[in-house]
Motif scaffolding. Structure first.
Motif, PDB file in Angstrom:
ATOM      1  N   PHE A  44       0.775  -1.428  -0.216  1.00 23.16           N
ATOM      2  CA  PHE A  44      -0.356  -0.191  -0.231  1.00 23.16           C
ATOM      3  C   PHE A  44       0.806   1.155   0.189  1.00 23.16           C
ATOM      4  N   HIS A  51     -10.837 -13.393  15.114  1.00 23.51           N
ATOM      5  CA  HIS A  51      -9.145 -13.534  16.817  1.00 23.51           C
ATOM      6  C   HIS A  51      -9.946 -14.390  17.944  1.00 23.51           C
ATOM      7  N   SER A  96      -2.226 -11.653  14.629  1.00 26.64           N
ATOM      8  CA  SER A  96      -2.396  -9.938  15.510  1.00 26.64           C
ATOM      9  C   SER A  96      -3.275  -9.002  14.374  1.00 26.64           C
ATOM     10  N   ASN A  97      -3.402  -7.795  15.003  1.00 28.02           N
ATOM     11  CA  ASN A  97      -3.954  -6.562  14.091  1.00 28.02           C
ATOM     12  C   ASN A  97      -3.089  -6.411  13.147  1.00 28.02           C
ATOM     13  N   GLY A  98      -3.311  -5.853  11.738  1.00 26.13           N
ATOM     14  CA  GLY A  98      -2.392  -5.146  10.865  1.00 26.13           C
ATOM     15  C   GLY A  98      -1.230  -6.771  10.040  1.00 26.13           C
ATOM     16  N   ALA A  99      -1.500  -8.198  10.604  1.00 24.33           N
ATOM     17  CA  ALA A  99      -0.730  -9.716  10.231  1.00 24.33           C
ATOM     18  C   ALA A  99      -1.238  -9.158   8.597  1.00 24.33           C
ATOM     19  N   GLY A 100      -2.244  -8.958   8.145  1.00 25.21           N
ATOM     20  CA  GLY A 100      -2.613  -8.795   6.789  1.00 25.21           C
ATOM     21  C   GLY A 100      -3.373 -10.096   6.103  1.00 25.21           C
ATOM     22  N   LYS A 101      -4.041 -10.505   7.289  1.00 26.85           N
ATOM     23  CA  LYS A 101      -5.129 -11.426   7.154  1.00 26.85           C
ATOM     24  C   LYS A 101      -6.205 -11.234   6.089  1.00 26.85           C
ATOM     25  N   SER A 102      -7.329  -9.320   6.042  1.00 18.42           N
ATOM     26  CA  SER A 102      -7.968  -9.510   5.551  1.00 18.42           C
ATOM     27  C   SER A 102      -7.254  -8.941   3.717  1.00 18.42           C
ATOM     28  N   THR A 103      -6.056  -8.806   3.939  1.00 17.44           N
ATOM     29  CA  THR A 103      -5.603  -7.892   2.326  1.00 17.44           C
ATOM     30  C   THR A 103      -5.453  -9.322   1.700  1.00 17.44           C
ATOM     31  N   ALA A 144       1.536  -5.008   2.595  1.00 13.04           N
ATOM     32  CA  ALA A 144       0.855  -5.909   3.990  1.00 13.04           C
ATOM     33  C   ALA A 144       1.512  -7.261   3.594  1.00 13.04           C
ATOM     34  N   ASN A 161       3.817   0.680   3.010  1.00 10.59           N
ATOM     35  CA  ASN A 161       3.417  -0.398   3.832  1.00 10.59           C
ATOM     36  C   ASN A 161       3.575  -1.916   3.234  1.00 10.59           C
TER      37      ASN A 161
END
Ligand SMILES: Nc1ncnc2c1ncn2[C@@H]1O[C@H](COP(=O)(O)OP(=O)(O)OP(=O)(O)O)[C@@H](O)[C@H]1O
Length: 265
Positions: A11, A207, A40-47, A21, A19
Protein backbone atom coordinates in the motif's frame (compact mmCIF):
# COMPACT_ATOMS: atom_id res chain seq x y z
CA UNK A 1 -7.72 -25.50 -5.64
CA UNK A 2 -6.56 -22.03 -4.53
CA UNK A 3 -2.94 -21.23 -5.28
CA UNK A 4 -1.39 -17.99 -4.12
CA UNK A 5 1.96 -17.82 -5.86
CA UNK A 6 4.51 -15.34 -4.52
CA UNK A 7 1.74 -12.81 -3.95
CA UNK A 8 2.76 -9.33 -2.84
CA UNK A 9 0.67 -6.32 -1.88
CA UNK A 10 2.16 -2.95 -1.05
CA UNK A 11 0.00 0.00 0.00
CA UNK A 12 1.14 3.56 -0.74
CA UNK A 13 4.18 2.31 -2.65
CA UNK A 14 6.93 4.87 -3.13
CA UNK A 15 5.64 7.19 -0.41
CA UNK A 16 6.68 7.68 3.21
CA UNK A 17 3.62 5.61 4.12
CA UNK A 18 4.72 2.59 2.08
CA UNK A 19 3.41 -0.53 3.75
CA UNK A 20 4.17 -4.08 2.62
CA UNK A 21 0.91 -5.72 3.73
CA UNK A 22 1.69 -9.04 2.03
CA UNK A 23 5.23 -9.88 1.05
CA UNK A 24 5.92 -12.81 -1.28
CA UNK A 25 3.23 -15.08 0.14
CA UNK A 26 2.65 -18.55 -1.28
CA UNK A 27 -0.17 -20.82 -0.19
CA UNK A 28 -1.90 -23.85 -1.65
CA UNK A 29 -5.38 -24.75 -0.41
CA UNK A 30 -7.03 -28.04 -1.34
CA UNK A 31 -10.68 -28.36 -2.29
CA UNK A 32 -12.92 -28.76 0.76
CA UNK A 33 -10.38 -27.45 3.26
CA UNK A 34 -11.71 -25.15 5.99
CA UNK A 35 -8.80 -22.83 6.66
CA UNK A 36 -8.99 -20.57 9.68
CA UNK A 37 -6.72 -17.54 9.52
CA UNK A 38 -5.52 -15.96 12.75
CA UNK A 39 -2.93 -13.33 13.61
CA UNK A 40 -2.41 -9.98 15.24
CA UNK A 41 -3.89 -6.70 14.00
CA UNK A 42 -2.43 -5.59 10.69
CA UNK A 43 -0.97 -9.05 9.99
CA UNK A 44 -2.39 -9.04 6.46
CA UNK A 45 -5.35 -11.41 6.94
CA UNK A 46 -8.03 -9.25 5.32
CA UNK A 47 -5.62 -8.21 2.58
CA UNK A 48 -5.04 -11.86 1.70
CA UNK A 49 -8.79 -12.53 1.53
CA UNK A 50 -9.34 -9.39 -0.55
CA UNK A 51 -6.66 -10.51 -2.99
CA UNK A 52 -8.51 -13.82 -3.44
CA UNK A 53 -11.89 -12.08 -3.77
CA UNK A 54 -10.47 -9.63 -6.32
CA UNK A 55 -11.28 -6.57 -4.21
CA UNK A 56 -7.53 -5.91 -4.33
CA UNK A 57 -5.06 -6.64 -7.12
CA UNK A 58 -1.61 -7.89 -6.14
CA UNK A 59 1.51 -5.91 -7.02
CA UNK A 60 3.33 -9.14 -7.72
CA UNK A 61 2.64 -12.85 -8.03
CA UNK A 62 -0.42 -14.76 -9.13
CA UNK A 63 -3.80 -15.88 -7.82
CA UNK A 64 -4.80 -19.20 -9.35
CA UNK A 65 -8.07 -21.10 -8.80
CA UNK A 66 -8.54 -24.60 -10.20
CA UNK A 67 -5.46 -24.07 -12.36
CA UNK A 68 -6.85 -20.88 -13.90
CA UNK A 69 -4.95 -17.63 -13.38
CA UNK A 70 -7.50 -15.11 -12.08
CA UNK A 71 -5.00 -12.44 -10.96
CA UNK A 72 -6.50 -9.84 -13.28
CA UNK A 73 -10.11 -11.02 -13.16
CA UNK A 74 -12.41 -8.36 -11.64
CA UNK A 75 -14.26 -9.15 -8.42
CA UNK A 76 -17.73 -9.22 -9.99
CA UNK A 77 -16.64 -12.05 -12.31
CA UNK A 78 -15.09 -13.96 -9.42
CA UNK A 79 -18.41 -13.68 -7.56
CA UNK A 80 -19.66 -16.61 -9.66
CA UNK A 81 -17.34 -18.96 -7.82
CA UNK A 82 -16.37 -16.97 -4.70
CA UNK A 83 -18.85 -15.96 -1.99
CA UNK A 84 -17.84 -13.54 0.77
CA UNK A 85 -19.20 -12.52 4.16
CA UNK A 86 -17.69 -9.65 6.12
CA UNK A 87 -17.79 -8.55 9.75
CA UNK A 88 -20.44 -5.87 9.46
CA UNK A 89 -23.93 -7.43 9.29
CA UNK A 90 -25.07 -4.25 7.53
CA UNK A 91 -22.67 -4.66 4.62
CA UNK A 92 -23.96 -7.94 3.20
CA UNK A 93 -27.57 -7.02 2.56
CA UNK A 94 -29.38 -3.95 1.22
CA UNK A 95 -31.43 -2.65 4.12
CA UNK A 96 -34.06 -0.88 2.02
CA UNK A 97 -34.80 -4.02 -0.01
CA UNK A 98 -36.97 -6.87 1.22
CA UNK A 99 -35.54 -10.25 2.17
CA UNK A 100 -36.77 -11.77 -1.09
CA UNK A 101 -35.39 -8.89 -3.18
CA UNK A 102 -31.99 -9.30 -1.52
CA UNK A 103 -32.11 -13.02 -2.25
CA UNK A 104 -33.16 -12.42 -5.85
CA UNK A 105 -30.07 -10.28 -6.41
CA UNK A 106 -27.84 -12.98 -4.92
CA UNK A 107 -29.58 -15.63 -7.03
CA UNK A 108 -29.04 -13.71 -10.26
CA UNK A 109 -25.39 -13.09 -9.42
CA UNK A 110 -24.61 -16.70 -10.27
CA UNK A 111 -26.17 -16.25 -13.66
CA UNK A 112 -24.07 -13.15 -14.36
CA UNK A 113 -27.07 -10.83 -14.08
CA UNK A 114 -26.74 -8.12 -11.49
CA UNK A 115 -29.14 -5.95 -9.59
CA UNK A 116 -32.26 -7.69 -10.84
CA UNK A 117 -34.48 -7.71 -7.77
CA UNK A 118 -37.67 -8.96 -9.39
CA UNK A 119 -39.08 -12.09 -7.76
CA UNK A 120 -41.30 -14.62 -9.49
CA UNK A 121 -43.44 -17.26 -7.79
CA UNK A 122 -41.03 -20.10 -8.41
CA UNK A 123 -38.14 -18.17 -6.91
CA UNK A 124 -40.24 -17.04 -3.96
CA UNK A 125 -40.94 -20.68 -3.15
CA UNK A 126 -37.26 -21.54 -3.51
CA UNK A 127 -36.19 -18.65 -1.26
CA UNK A 128 -38.76 -19.61 1.38
CA UNK A 129 -37.41 -23.17 1.38
CA UNK A 130 -33.85 -21.97 1.85
CA UNK A 131 -34.88 -19.61 4.65
CA UNK A 132 -36.94 -22.27 6.41
CA UNK A 133 -33.75 -24.29 6.62
CA UNK A 134 -32.24 -21.62 8.88
CA UNK A 135 -34.89 -22.23 11.52
CA UNK A 136 -35.32 -18.50 12.20
CA UNK A 137 -38.82 -18.10 10.80
CA UNK A 138 -37.59 -15.74 8.08
CA UNK A 139 -39.53 -17.71 5.46
CA UNK A 140 -42.65 -15.97 6.80
CA UNK A 141 -41.09 -12.53 6.42
CA UNK A 142 -40.11 -12.53 2.74
CA UNK A 143 -41.49 -9.03 2.25
CA UNK A 144 -39.85 -7.57 5.35
CA UNK A 145 -37.07 -5.06 4.70
CA UNK A 146 -33.66 -6.50 5.58
CA UNK A 147 -33.00 -3.34 7.62
CA UNK A 148 -35.55 -4.54 10.18
CA UNK A 149 -33.69 -7.77 10.95
CA UNK A 150 -31.33 -8.24 13.88
CA UNK A 151 -27.58 -8.41 13.25
CA UNK A 152 -27.59 -12.19 13.59
CA UNK A 153 -30.57 -12.64 11.29
CA UNK A 154 -28.93 -10.40 8.71
CA UNK A 155 -25.66 -12.30 8.94
CA UNK A 156 -27.50 -15.62 8.42
CA UNK A 157 -29.26 -14.11 5.41
CA UNK A 158 -25.93 -12.81 4.10
CA UNK A 159 -24.42 -16.29 4.44
CA UNK A 160 -27.31 -17.83 2.59
CA UNK A 161 -26.97 -15.19 -0.13
CA UNK A 162 -23.21 -15.73 -0.34
CA UNK A 163 -23.74 -19.37 -1.29
CA UNK A 164 -26.82 -18.97 -3.50
CA UNK A 165 -24.77 -18.75 -6.66
CA UNK A 166 -23.25 -22.13 -5.74
CA UNK A 167 -19.72 -20.86 -5.25
CA UNK A 168 -16.80 -23.20 -4.74
CA UNK A 169 -15.04 -20.84 -2.34
CA UNK A 170 -16.41 -19.06 0.72
CA UNK A 171 -14.43 -16.20 2.28
CA UNK A 172 -15.39 -15.18 5.81
CA UNK A 173 -13.75 -12.12 7.34
CA UNK A 174 -14.54 -12.03 11.07
CA UNK A 175 -18.16 -12.61 10.14
CA UNK A 176 -19.23 -13.42 13.71
CA UNK A 177 -17.13 -10.77 15.50
CA UNK A 178 -19.94 -8.22 15.77
CA UNK A 179 -22.46 -10.72 17.18
CA UNK A 180 -23.21 -11.76 20.75
CA UNK A 181 -21.80 -15.21 21.69
CA UNK A 182 -25.08 -17.10 21.25
CA UNK A 183 -25.83 -15.58 17.86
CA UNK A 184 -22.19 -16.05 16.82
CA UNK A 185 -22.57 -19.75 17.61
CA UNK A 186 -25.72 -19.97 15.50
CA UNK A 187 -23.99 -18.28 12.55
CA UNK A 188 -20.91 -20.50 12.95
CA UNK A 189 -23.01 -23.66 13.00
CA UNK A 190 -24.79 -22.52 9.85
CA UNK A 191 -21.43 -21.74 8.25
CA UNK A 192 -20.14 -25.21 9.03
CA UNK A 193 -23.29 -26.89 7.80
CA UNK A 194 -23.25 -25.01 4.48
CA UNK A 195 -19.52 -25.66 4.06
CA UNK A 196 -20.01 -29.40 4.60
CA UNK A 197 -23.18 -29.75 2.53
CA UNK A 198 -21.78 -27.81 -0.42
CA UNK A 199 -18.20 -29.08 -0.06
CA UNK A 200 -17.00 -25.48 -0.02
CA UNK A 201 -13.40 -24.45 0.28
CA UNK A 202 -13.41 -21.91 3.12
CA UNK A 203 -11.04 -19.28 4.45
CA UNK A 204 -12.20 -17.74 7.69
CA UNK A 205 -10.43 -14.89 9.47
CA UNK A 206 -11.08 -14.91 13.19
CA UNK A 207 -9.54 -13.45 16.32
CA UNK A 208 -11.12 -16.23 18.34
CA UNK A 209 -8.57 -19.01 18.63
CA UNK A 210 -11.02 -21.47 20.12
CA UNK A 211 -13.23 -20.95 17.08
CA UNK A 212 -10.18 -21.30 14.81
CA UNK A 213 -9.33 -24.67 16.34
CA UNK A 214 -12.90 -25.95 16.49
CA UNK A 215 -13.85 -25.17 12.91
CA UNK A 216 -10.61 -25.18 10.94
CA UNK A 217 -9.36 -28.34 9.29
CA UNK A 218 -6.25 -26.23 8.87
CA UNK A 219 -5.01 -23.22 10.84
CA UNK A 220 -2.84 -20.51 9.39
CA UNK A 221 -1.26 -17.83 11.56
CA UNK A 222 -0.10 -14.65 9.87
CA UNK A 223 2.30 -12.02 11.08
CA UNK A 224 3.80 -9.09 9.19
CA UNK A 225 2.27 -10.19 5.89
CA UNK A 226 3.70 -13.70 6.13
CA UNK A 227 2.38 -17.10 7.10
CA UNK A 228 4.28 -18.03 10.26
CA UNK A 229 2.33 -21.12 11.32
CA UNK A 230 0.45 -23.62 9.16
CA UNK A 231 -1.04 -26.68 10.90
CA UNK A 232 -3.32 -29.40 9.56
CA UNK A 233 -3.97 -33.13 9.63
CA UNK A 234 -2.34 -35.11 12.42
CA UNK A 235 -0.51 -32.01 13.68
CA UNK A 236 -3.84 -30.25 14.25
CA UNK A 237 -5.37 -33.07 16.25
CA UNK A 238 -5.47 -32.24 19.94
CA UNK A 239 -4.15 -28.73 19.32
CA UNK A 240 -4.98 -26.27 22.10
CA UNK A 241 -5.08 -22.48 22.31
CA UNK A 242 -1.99 -22.70 24.53
CA UNK A 243 -0.14 -24.65 21.82
CA UNK A 244 -1.05 -21.97 19.26
CA UNK A 245 0.24 -19.21 21.52
CA UNK A 246 3.48 -21.09 22.08
CA UNK A 247 3.93 -21.62 18.34
CA UNK A 248 3.46 -17.93 17.73
CA UNK A 249 6.01 -17.01 20.37
CA UNK A 250 8.49 -19.54 19.03
CA UNK A 251 8.25 -18.32 15.46
CA UNK A 252 8.36 -14.63 16.28
CA UNK A 253 10.56 -14.87 19.35
CA UNK A 254 8.22 -12.57 21.25
CA UNK A 255 5.14 -12.65 23.40
CA UNK A 256 1.75 -11.73 22.08
CA UNK A 257 0.83 -8.18 22.85
CA UNK A 258 -2.42 -8.14 21.00
CA UNK A 259 -5.53 -8.17 23.16
CA UNK A 260 -7.82 -9.10 20.30
CA UNK A 261 -5.76 -12.17 19.49
CA UNK A 262 -6.03 -13.25 23.09
CA UNK A 263 -9.78 -12.97 23.19
CA UNK A 264 -10.26 -16.60 22.27
CA UNK A 265 -8.08 -17.89 25.09
N1 LIG B 1 -6.51 0.24 1.78
C1 LIG B 1 -5.40 0.32 2.50
N2 LIG B 1 -4.56 1.35 2.38
C2 LIG B 1 -3.42 1.43 3.09
N3 LIG B 1 -3.02 0.49 3.96
C3 LIG B 1 -3.82 -0.57 4.13
C4 LIG B 1 -5.06 -0.72 3.42
N4 LIG B 1 -5.63 -1.88 3.80
C5 LIG B 1 -4.82 -2.43 4.71
N5 LIG B 1 -3.72 -1.65 4.91
C6 LIG B 1 -2.59 -1.95 5.80
O1 LIG B 1 -2.09 -3.23 5.46
C7 LIG B 1 -1.73 -3.97 6.63
C8 LIG B 1 -2.53 -5.26 6.68
O2 LIG B 1 -3.90 -4.93 6.92
P1 LIG B 1 -5.04 -6.04 7.03
O3 LIG B 1 -6.32 -5.32 7.12
O4 LIG B 1 -4.86 -7.02 5.95
O5 LIG B 1 -4.66 -6.71 8.43
P2 LIG B 1 -5.51 -7.74 9.29
O6 LIG B 1 -4.57 -8.86 9.63
O7 LIG B 1 -6.76 -8.10 8.59
O8 LIG B 1 -5.79 -6.88 10.59
P3 LIG B 1 -7.05 -6.80 11.60
O9 LIG B 1 -7.03 -8.06 12.39
O10 LIG B 1 -6.72 -5.62 12.43
O11 LIG B 1 -8.27 -6.63 10.78
C9 LIG B 1 -1.99 -3.03 7.80
O12 LIG B 1 -0.79 -2.40 8.15
C10 LIG B 1 -3.00 -2.05 7.26
O13 LIG B 1 -2.90 -0.81 7.90
Amino acid sequence: MIDLMNVRKVFNAGTVNENVAIGDLSLNIEKGEFVTVIGSNGAGKSTMLNLIAGILTPDGGNVVVNGRDITKMPDYKRAKFIGSVFQDPLSGTAKSLTIEENMAIAHKRGQGRWFAKGVNRKNRHYFAEKLADLGLGLENRLKTNAGLLSGGQRQCLTLLMAVMANPEILLLDEHTAALDPKTAELVMNLTKRLADEMNLTCLMVTHNMKQAIEFGSRIIMMHGGEIVVDVKGADKKGLTVKDLLQMFEQVKGSGIDDDKLLLGV
